[in-house]
Scaffold this motif. Structure first.
Motif, PDB file in Angstrom:
ATOM      1  N   ASP A 174     -22.902 -41.743 -23.734  1.00 48.30           N
ATOM      2  CA  ASP A 174     -21.773 -40.826 -23.910  1.00 48.30           C
ATOM      3  C   ASP A 174     -22.053 -39.483 -23.238  1.00 48.30           C
ATOM      4  OD1 ASP A 174     -19.312 -39.884 -24.822  1.00 48.30           O
ATOM      5  OD2 ASP A 174     -20.127 -39.252 -26.760  1.00 48.30           O
ATOM      6  N   ASP A 197     -20.772 -33.543 -26.053  1.00 43.07           N
ATOM      7  CA  ASP A 197     -21.481 -34.469 -26.942  1.00 43.07           C
ATOM      8  C   ASP A 197     -22.523 -33.812 -27.847  1.00 43.07           C
ATOM      9  OD1 ASP A 197     -21.611 -37.072 -27.951  1.00 43.07           O
ATOM     10  OD2 ASP A 197     -23.339 -37.584 -26.711  1.00 43.07           O
ATOM     11  N   HIS A 225     -17.869 -34.420 -30.700  1.00 41.25           N
ATOM     12  CA  HIS A 225     -17.282 -35.255 -31.754  1.00 41.25           C
ATOM     13  C   HIS A 225     -18.198 -35.344 -32.969  1.00 41.25           C
ATOM     14  CE1 HIS A 225     -19.382 -39.300 -30.846  1.00 41.25           C
ATOM     15  NE2 HIS A 225     -19.914 -38.419 -30.010  1.00 41.25           N
ATOM     16  N   HIS A 226     -19.228 -34.499 -33.023  1.00 40.32           N
ATOM     17  CA  HIS A 226     -20.143 -34.511 -34.171  1.00 40.32           C
ATOM     18  C   HIS A 226     -19.671 -33.554 -35.272  1.00 40.32           C
ATOM     19  CE1 HIS A 226     -22.684 -36.185 -30.930  1.00 40.32           C
ATOM     20  NE2 HIS A 226     -23.102 -36.962 -31.915  1.00 40.32           N
ATOM     21  N   ALA A 282     -16.246 -40.879 -29.336  1.00 44.50           N
ATOM     22  CA  ALA A 282     -17.179 -40.415 -28.314  1.00 44.50           C
ATOM     23  C   ALA A 282     -16.646 -39.136 -27.691  1.00 44.50           C
ATOM     24  CB  ALA A 282     -17.342 -41.482 -27.221  1.00 44.50           C
ATOM     25  N   ALA A 283     -17.564 -38.315 -27.181  1.00 40.25           N
ATOM     26  CA  ALA A 283     -17.138 -37.132 -26.425  1.00 40.25           C
ATOM     27  C   ALA A 283     -16.342 -37.566 -25.206  1.00 40.25           C
ATOM     28  CB  ALA A 283     -18.360 -36.315 -26.011  1.00 40.25           C
ATOM     29  N   ASP A 333     -21.155 -45.533 -27.321  1.00 40.33           N
ATOM     30  CA  ASP A 333     -21.124 -44.845 -28.624  1.00 40.33           C
ATOM     31  C   ASP A 333     -20.513 -45.709 -29.728  1.00 40.33           C
ATOM     32  OD1 ASP A 333     -22.494 -42.520 -28.100  1.00 40.33           O
ATOM     33  OD2 ASP A 333     -20.915 -41.191 -28.821  1.00 40.33           O
TER      34      ASP A 333
HETATM   35 MN   LIG Z   1     -21.437 -39.161 -28.466  1.00 42.92          MN
END
Ligand SMILES: [Mn+2]
Length: 333
Positions: free
Chosen positions: A35, A95, A121-122, A141-142, A172
């Motif tokens: 990713d 990411d 996306h975390h 996923a980013a 991902d």
């Molecule tokens: Mn990711």
């Protein structure tokens, strides 16, 4: 007062920042995965399509399997003597938004803080890195967010951009198996395949590239398999002599701890591997569900840690001393 790590810009605002810039640096977390590679390379190509300069900076080694994805886009690896330039208009981090994942770039990022934007996306990160954060925790996923950003920029989706984005989304989500796979994931994947991403070739390039030594090591790993705790736990033991006999490097046992989980009754698996320094490395995995074993707790007993479903530890004893202790710990949980 600390700021929360939350999204605070719209897609269109980030697109405007890119459209206003001429020189854009793009970076991502240390030891870039599919990713991280996919989101950075695709974004760089889209920015170049707009007639701007884009440069990609990676932290830590780039795995060989990704090199054919990155080429012909120029990517630099940060080192003491190789640092990103200061004459840039914009820095985009994809990411990640965690300082711990960006060690080696911290001073540069702080020096240009007003030019930094995050696409992530975390759930967790450091809001102090940037006031421009596009964070969508519901995306797989980013690369999924970058796909939307590229559309917003008006850049046509061609195979050279679709391929890295597909890589990011596919890796991902464990090739669309993990629970983060959503209807939006499939919609994005469909768009990328329509645009020319060759999914079958990508799978082969990324997932079917093991050297024969890894399969030989796997044979030795499986012959060491012990099923304990009334069939609910599995232990694989790999000695230095196993790596030597297989002609394998220490990292070639990566992923072995997932394999025993294919057995219905097995809830938790552990690989005990002897390292070059004479230490022992534990890799623990468990299945989700109502009776899920928290392997983070198990790893902590050995001075390690990680996540509830995946964790590890390094211990300073011989493998013959470690093994019964690990078995006892697994029997207990
Ligand atoms: Mn990711």
């Amino acid at each position: 007062m600390s700021i929360r790590y939350e999204t605070n810009v719209e897609l269109s605002a980030l697109a405007d920042r890119i459209l206003a810039a001429n020189r854009v640096a793009i970076t991502t977390h240390v030891k870039p995965d599919g990713d991280a590679i996919g989101s950075t390379v695709a974004l760089a190509r889209a920015i170049e399509y707009l007639g701007k300069e884009a440069m990609v900076w990676y932290l830590g080694p780039v795995m060989d399997v990704f090199k054919s994805i990155i080429a012909p886009t120029q990517a630099h690896v940060v080192a003491e003597a190789v640092q990103p330039p200061d004459d840039i208009d914009l820095i985009i981090i994809t990411d990640t938004g965690a300082r711990s994942q960006l060690k080696g770039l911290g001073d540069w990022l702080d020096r240009h803080r007003d030019k930094v934007c995050i696409v992530d996306h975390h759930i967790q990160g450091d809001a102090s890195l940037s006031d421009c954060r596009l964070i969508r925790t519901g995306t797989c996923a980013a690369s999924e967010i970058v796909a939307d950003l590229i559309e917003e920029l008006g850049v046509p989706m061609d195979p050279s951009i679709a391929e890295p984005l597909y890589l990011g989304i596919a890796t991902d989500t464990g090739w669309f198996r993990f629970s983060n796979t959503t209807p939006s994931t499939f919609r994005h994947a469909a768009t990328l395949v329509e645009a020319g991403a060759d999914h079958a070739t990508l799978f082969r390039k990324i997932e079917q590239t093991d050297p024969p030594s890894r399969l030989r090591l796997l044979a030795r790993a499986l012959s060491s398999l012990a099923i304990v705790a009334n069939g609910r736990a599995a232990v694989i033991t790999l000695r230095k002599s196993d790596y030597d006999a297989a002609g394998a490097t220490p990292d070639e046992s990566h992923g072995f701890s997932d394999l025993p989980l294919s057995v219905e009754s097995i809830e938790v698996a552990c690989v005990i591997a002897e390292t070059n320094g004479g230490h022992v490395k534990l890799s623990l995995r468990s299945k989700p569900g109502p009776n899920a074993v928290d392997v983070n707790q198990v790893a902590r007993q050995f001075g390690g840690g990680g996540h509830a479903r995946a964790s590890g530890a390094k211990i300073d004893v011989s493998i013959d001393e470690a093994r019964p202790k690990v078995v006892a710990a697994l029997e207990k949980v």
